[in-house]
Design a protein around this motif. Structure first.
Motif, PDB file in Angstrom:
ATOM      1  N   VAL A  16       0.840  -1.200   0.000  1.00 58.06           N
ATOM      2  CA  VAL A  16       0.000   0.000   0.000  1.00 58.06           C
ATOM      3  C   VAL A  16       0.876   1.250   0.000  1.00 58.06           C
ATOM      4  O   VAL A  16       0.610   2.202  -0.744  1.00 58.06           O
ATOM      5  CB  VAL A  16      -0.972  -0.014   1.201  1.00 58.06           C
ATOM      6  N   HIS A  45     -16.119   0.931  -2.909  1.00 57.74           N
ATOM      7  CA  HIS A  45     -15.102  -0.108  -2.806  1.00 57.74           C
ATOM      8  C   HIS A  45     -14.883  -0.790  -4.146  1.00 57.74           C
ATOM      9  O   HIS A  45     -15.727  -0.746  -5.036  1.00 57.74           O
ATOM     10  CB  HIS A  45     -15.452  -1.140  -1.725  1.00 57.74           C
ATOM     11  N   SER A  47     -12.705  -4.462  -5.740  1.00 56.67           N
ATOM     12  CA  SER A  47     -12.063  -5.700  -5.314  1.00 56.67           C
ATOM     13  C   SER A  47     -11.591  -6.495  -6.516  1.00 56.67           C
ATOM     14  O   SER A  47     -12.083  -6.323  -7.635  1.00 56.67           O
ATOM     15  CB  SER A  47     -13.025  -6.545  -4.483  1.00 56.67           C
ATOM     16  N   TYR A  60     -10.282  -2.747  -1.800  1.00 57.60           N
ATOM     17  CA  TYR A  60      -9.905  -1.351  -1.548  1.00 57.60           C
ATOM     18  C   TYR A  60     -11.208  -0.616  -1.251  1.00 57.60           C
ATOM     19  O   TYR A  60     -12.146  -0.674  -2.050  1.00 57.60           O
ATOM     20  CB  TYR A  60      -9.233  -0.752  -2.790  1.00 57.60           C
ATOM     21  N   SER A  62     -13.022   3.118   0.559  1.00 60.30           N
ATOM     22  CA  SER A  62     -12.746   4.473   1.052  1.00 60.30           C
ATOM     23  C   SER A  62     -14.018   5.301   1.070  1.00 60.30           C
ATOM     24  O   SER A  62     -15.069   4.864   0.601  1.00 60.30           O
ATOM     25  CB  SER A  62     -11.703   5.170   0.166  1.00 60.30           C
ATOM     26  N   ALA A  95      -7.291  -1.538  -6.929  1.00 63.12           N
ATOM     27  CA  ALA A  95      -7.490  -2.924  -6.467  1.00 63.12           C
ATOM     28  C   ALA A  95      -6.649  -3.879  -7.303  1.00 63.12           C
ATOM     29  O   ALA A  95      -6.049  -4.823  -6.776  1.00 63.12           O
ATOM     30  CB  ALA A  95      -8.974  -3.303  -6.540  1.00 63.12           C
ATOM     31  N   ILE A 147      -7.542  -1.242   2.872  1.00 64.03           N
ATOM     32  CA  ILE A 147      -7.218  -2.295   1.935  1.00 64.03           C
ATOM     33  C   ILE A 147      -7.195  -3.576   2.756  1.00 64.03           C
ATOM     34  O   ILE A 147      -6.421  -3.688   3.710  1.00 64.03           O
ATOM     35  CB  ILE A 147      -5.863  -2.063   1.239  1.00 64.03           C
TER      36      ILE A 147
END
Length: 161
Positions: A16, A45, A47, A60, A62, A95, A147
């Motif tokens: 990350v 998100h 993925s 991921y 946020s 991602a 993450i």
């Protein structure tokens, strides 16, 4: 059958950090500050799934504002210029990049899916028969970003999320 994951929290945190330094904060003025809060809220998100020698997902997530800021940094544009398509593309790419780094640390035979992006909270996603095994949870200029990795439980049907 899925093997035990060889990627730990420190490995994921390093991946990350490399993504942050390369794409989101190359000047080093706004790093992701870890909070270790695996229950922080998210609004969007993305993925990728990994199958083969290891089976699971890299997610991921946020806030909408952090996602817009990430897209702006990634695409070298102002946050108010970021379209929903830009947002989706960048979340998927983040991602994909982190998932690719995870895949590279797994035994041979792991395959990476195309990214899935949902402009909704991570809590709306369900990864049946999986458990969260590690994650990096933090704040980026006051906005939540996480993450996480979710591993398949194999034949264990109990406690599916």
């Amino acid at each position: 059958m899925s093997v035990e994951v060889e990627v730990n929290e420190n490995d994921l945190a390093e991946m990350v950090e490399q993504v942050w330094e390369s794409y989101l904060d190359p000047e080093g003025v706004s790093p992701l500050m870890q909070t270790y809060d695996e229950n922080q809220a998210s609004e969007v998100h993305s993925s990728v799934s990994i199958t083969g020698s290891w089976t699971g997902h890299v997610v991921y997530a946020s806030s909408q504002q952090a996602a817009r800021r990430a897209a702006a940094a990634f695409l070298a544009m102002a946050p108010d210029e970021v379209s929903e398509e830009d947002l989706s593309d960048v979340l998927g790419e983040l991602a994909n990049i982190i998932g690719g780094n995870v895949k590279a640390m797994l035994p041979p035979g792991a395959l990476l899916s195309l990214p899935q992006v949902v402009l909704a909270p991570e809590t709306t996603a369900r990864y049946p028969n999986t458990q969260r095994i590690t994650g990096v949870y933090g704040m980026w200029d006051g906005e939540p970003v996480s993450i996480s990795m979710w591993q398949s439980r194999g034949d264990n049907k109990e406690g599916a999320e």
